[in-house]
Design a protein around this motif. Structure first.
Motif, PDB file in Angstrom:
ATOM      1  N   UNK A 130       6.650  -0.912  -5.939  1.00  0.00           N
ATOM      2  CA  UNK A 130       7.179  -1.387  -4.662  1.00  0.00           C
ATOM      3  C   UNK A 130       8.298  -2.384  -4.862  1.00  0.00           C
ATOM      4  N   UNK A 131       9.357  -2.237  -4.061  1.00  0.00           N
ATOM      5  CA  UNK A 131      10.363  -3.275  -3.954  1.00  0.00           C
ATOM      6  C   UNK A 131       9.948  -4.289  -2.917  1.00  0.00           C
ATOM      7  N   UNK A 132      10.624  -5.423  -2.861  1.00  0.00           N
ATOM      8  CA  UNK A 132      10.231  -6.463  -1.915  1.00  0.00           C
ATOM      9  C   UNK A 132      10.434  -6.033  -0.479  1.00  0.00           C
ATOM     10  N   UNK A 133      11.328  -5.063  -0.246  1.00  0.00           N
ATOM     11  CA  UNK A 133      11.563  -4.579   1.112  1.00  0.00           C
ATOM     12  C   UNK A 133      10.677  -3.395   1.474  1.00  0.00           C
ATOM     13  N   UNK A 134       9.766  -3.008   0.579  1.00  0.00           N
ATOM     14  CA  UNK A 134       8.856  -1.910   0.866  1.00  0.00           C
ATOM     15  C   UNK A 134       9.314  -0.560   0.358  1.00  0.00           C
ATOM     16  N   UNK A 135      10.479  -0.488  -0.262  1.00  0.00           N
ATOM     17  CA  UNK A 135      10.925   0.793  -0.826  1.00  0.00           C
ATOM     18  C   UNK A 135      10.113   1.120  -2.071  1.00  0.00           C
ATOM     19  N   UNK A 136      10.002   2.417  -2.366  1.00  0.00           N
ATOM     20  CA  UNK A 136       9.246   2.875  -3.525  1.00  0.00           C
ATOM     21  C   UNK A 136      10.194   3.280  -4.636  1.00  0.00           C
ATOM     22  N   UNK A 137       9.914   2.826  -5.818  1.00  0.00           N
ATOM     23  CA  UNK A 137      10.747   3.109  -6.985  1.00  0.00           C
ATOM     24  C   UNK A 137       9.982   3.998  -7.955  1.00  0.00           C
ATOM     25  N   UNK A 138      10.703   4.836  -8.736  1.00  0.00           N
ATOM     26  CA  UNK A 138      10.030   5.782  -9.632  1.00  0.00           C
ATOM     27  C   UNK A 138       9.288   5.075 -10.764  1.00  0.00           C
ATOM     28  N   UNK A 139       8.275   5.739 -11.293  1.00  0.00           N
ATOM     29  CA  UNK A 139       7.464   5.213 -12.385  1.00  0.00           C
ATOM     30  C   UNK A 139       7.348   6.286 -13.458  1.00  0.00           C
TER      31      UNK A 139
ATOM     32  N   UNK B  63      -0.457  22.106  -5.796  1.00  0.00           N
ATOM     33  CA  UNK B  63      -0.780  20.687  -5.636  1.00  0.00           C
ATOM     34  C   UNK B  63      -0.254  20.196  -4.294  1.00  0.00           C
ATOM     35  N   UNK B  64      -1.097  19.472  -3.538  1.00  0.00           N
ATOM     36  CA  UNK B  64      -0.637  18.828  -2.311  1.00  0.00           C
ATOM     37  C   UNK B  64       0.204  17.613  -2.701  1.00  0.00           C
ATOM     38  N   UNK B  65       1.495  17.709  -2.456  1.00  0.00           N
ATOM     39  CA  UNK B  65       2.425  16.679  -2.911  1.00  0.00           C
ATOM     40  C   UNK B  65       3.021  15.962  -1.710  1.00  0.00           C
ATOM     41  N   UNK B  66       2.950  14.623  -1.720  1.00  0.00           N
ATOM     42  CA  UNK B  66       3.463  13.798  -0.629  1.00  0.00           C
ATOM     43  C   UNK B  66       4.519  12.841  -1.184  1.00  0.00           C
ATOM     44  N   UNK B  67       5.779  13.269  -1.309  1.00  0.00           N
ATOM     45  CA  UNK B  67       6.832  12.368  -1.786  1.00  0.00           C
ATOM     46  C   UNK B  67       7.309  11.455  -0.664  1.00  0.00           C
ATOM     47  N   UNK B  68       7.463  10.170  -0.954  1.00  0.00           N
ATOM     48  CA  UNK B  68       7.820   9.187   0.079  1.00  0.00           C
ATOM     49  C   UNK B  68       8.884   8.245  -0.463  1.00  0.00           C
ATOM     50  N   UNK B  69       9.571   7.571   0.490  1.00  0.00           N
ATOM     51  CA  UNK B  69      10.638   6.638   0.128  1.00  0.00           C
ATOM     52  C   UNK B  69      10.254   5.178   0.331  1.00  0.00           C
ATOM     53  N   UNK B  70       9.287   4.926   1.212  1.00  0.00           N
ATOM     54  CA  UNK B  70       8.978   3.539   1.542  1.00  0.00           C
ATOM     55  C   UNK B  70       7.523   3.406   1.973  1.00  0.00           C
ATOM     56  N   UNK B  71       7.065   2.171   2.029  1.00  0.00           N
ATOM     57  CA  UNK B  71       5.676   1.907   2.393  1.00  0.00           C
ATOM     58  C   UNK B  71       5.410   2.253   3.860  1.00  0.00           C
ATOM     59  N   UNK B  72       6.370   1.978   4.748  1.00  0.00           N
ATOM     60  CA  UNK B  72       6.134   2.310   6.155  1.00  0.00           C
ATOM     61  C   UNK B  72       6.063   3.817   6.363  1.00  0.00           C
ATOM     62  N   UNK B  73       6.786   4.603   5.548  1.00  0.00           N
ATOM     63  CA  UNK B  73       6.681   6.059   5.625  1.00  0.00           C
ATOM     64  C   UNK B  73       5.300   6.519   5.159  1.00  0.00           C
ATOM     65  N   UNK B  74       4.761   5.873   4.131  1.00  0.00           N
ATOM     66  CA  UNK B  74       3.417   6.206   3.653  1.00  0.00           C
ATOM     67  C   UNK B  74       2.401   6.007   4.774  1.00  0.00           C
ATOM     68  N   UNK B  75       2.486   4.862   5.452  1.00  0.00           N
ATOM     69  CA  UNK B  75       1.531   4.562   6.519  1.00  0.00           C
ATOM     70  C   UNK B  75       1.656   5.575   7.655  1.00  0.00           C
TER      71      UNK B  75
END
Length: 492
Positions: free
Chosen positions: A90-99, A132-144
């Motif tokens: 997670x970034x401080x603004x809620x964006x998701x970064x690759x791992x 595989x059920x795959x859920x790619x997301x860009x940010x934490x609010x999108x996840x929610x």
């Protein structure tokens, strides 16, 4: 991942042997939750990661911790989380970064029957896993929003091959990489073709400027494309090592790794406080090229002895053991002496016998015994350099290599090379007629070949027979295989 809200002074406490990156996640998670528009609980918050005796490392646990907190506050339904495997930084603004390690996680999720929630930048590499059920997301609010059922997840992009890799086609090969540009050196090209056809280890010895590096670097132009299973293995390794950036993976082209001679033993075979794969593992199903072979530190080269035999690497650190695959073909190049001109007809060697012996002794006998093909690369003749005729190109060599590999696949029922033959199958697959058996017997007595050398001569003879389209290993195949073992007796 367990999260509990308790009475008491506000604070975040993480249990379960977290490393520094995991301990710092509390700062990233709190800022990401607040900046995404959700409430962070003003209570004592305990995060437990099970099993408690396994050390947790990396930033991929940011998203699971955040989801645990949001579940505890009622922002997301807990039941839905039980069907997912989640990872992401997670970034401080809620964006998701690759791992790193997304592809192995995807394989695990499929095996467990779970869906996979991960950053969109990791989606290409996990697209290799079907069903595989795959859920790619860009940010934490999108996840929610997805977990609440407010929006539908967007489909993942298709995986793309590594643009820097080469394949066995003219369209994908660099214009300056073709064996047709190599002047002369017919014997060396023949040895390279045999090595690639059977997966045999190779050592090129010759003076400076004879074309050793040029010959070795073009090995990639005659390598057959990987099977689906081999490609998935290679992609998993690159994903775990954090090299699958932007979804570019070695889908078709076999890896070709060429580390500098200053590399350390952990860098070559893997290791570190948290065991990570080294160059030998990154070359799995491909080529490990060591230029200036004797310039590598001796203990670094000696670390290759066990992987060359077992094709796996075991790294033990404390109470943790990692097993890395290392089924690679070793290609090495070296000079015959410190000045490089021993045996050269053009220039005189100025090295003393003790200097030559010390130089050659950097490569131990047991390591040399594991190299099937040792071929001399002499200085290129002047008439060859001035000739305008192009030699045999990579396309012709690649066709013969692919045909020989196809024979081996049919024989063993799977993509196994002759070099990987087990001792149990050796005498059956490499059975010799009377004259060939007598020739090998005499060679062992006169050259003092070891039992390992005998087995490797038989395997190489089987490869030479496959290249010739012969059903059985004949005397001429044994003779050619033996001649590739003579050089170590002449120099060492």
């Amino acid at each position: 991942m367990e999260v509990d809200l308790l009475l008491g002074l506000p604070g975040v406490f993480i249990a379960g042997l977290p490393d520094a990156a995991v301990r710092e996640s509390q700062l990233r998670v709190k800022s990401a939750i607040i900046n995404s528009g959700f409430e962070f609980p003003n209570r004592r918050l305990v995060v437990n990661m099970a099993p408690a005796d396994l050390r947790k490392e990396g930033s991929a646990l940011d998203l699971p911790i955040a989801l645990g907190v949001l579940s505890a506050t009622g922002a997301v339904p807990p039941a839905r989380l039980g069907t997912l495997l989640a990872l992401g930084e997670l970034g401080l603004d809620g964006t998701l970064r690759p791992v790193r390690g997304a592809l192995p996680a995807a394989i695990l999720a499929k095996r467990l029957g779970l869906g996979l929630l991960l950053p969109r930048d990791n989606a290409r590499e996990v697209g290799l896993v079907e069903g595989l059920e795959l859920l790619p997301v860009d940010s934490l609010d999108e996840v929610v929003a997805i977990l609440r059922g407010q929006i539908e997840p967007t489909p993942p992009p298709a995986p793309t091959p590594d643009p820097g890799a080469t394949r066995n086609t003219r369209a994908c090969r660099k214009d300056d990489e073709d064996y047709a540009d190599v002047k002369g050196q017919g014997q060396a090209k023949r040895a390279i073709e045999a090595a690639v056809a059977g997966g045999h280890n190779l050592l090129l010895i010759g003076p400076p400027g004879s074309g050793k590096t040029m010959l070795a670097s073009r090995i990639r132009t005659i390598l057959p494309a990987m099977t689906g299973e081999e490609a998935l293995e290679a992609c998993c390794i690159y994903s775990a090592a954090g090299l699958a950036r932007n979804g570019h993976l070695p889908l078709h082209s076999r890896p070709f790794r060429s580390p500098h001679h200053t590399i350390s033993a952990p860098g070559l075979i893997g290791g570190g406080q948290v065991p990570t794969p080294g160059e030998a593992t990154l070359a799995h199903n491909g080529i490990l090229f060591l230029d200036e072979f004797p310039e590598f530190r001796r203990h670094v080269l000696e670390a290759l002895r066990q992987p060359l035999e077992s094709r796996v690497i075991h790294v033990t650190r404390g109470n943790r053991t990692a097993r890395f695959p290392a089924d690679f073909m070793l290609a090495a190049a070296m000079n015959p002496c410190p000045c490089g001109f021993l045996g050269d007809t053009r220039r005189e060697c100025n090295c003393t016998p003790p200097q030559i012996q010390r130089y050659l002794s950097r490569i131990s006998g047991p390591l040399l015994d594991r190299i099937d093909i040792q071929v001399e690369v002499p200085a290129v003749k002047l008439e060859d350099l001035e000739s305008v005729d192009r030699g045999e190109g990579s396309d012709e060599m690649a066709r013969r290599v692919s045909a020989a590999r196809a024979v081996q696949t049919r024989r063993y029922g799977r993509a196994v090379t002759n070099a990987a033959l087990s001792p149990r199958d050796l005498e059956t697959v490499c059975a010799l007629p009377g004259d060939a058996a007598l020739l090998l017997h005499r060679a062992m007595k006169q050259l003092g070949l070891s039992a390992r050398s005998r087995a490797r001569v038989l395997k190489l003879g089987r490869t030479l027979a496959d290249l010739a389209g012969s059903e059985s290993v004949q005397a001429e195949h044994v003779a050619e295989a033996v001649q590739y073992r003579v050089l170590d007796r002449k120099l060492w």
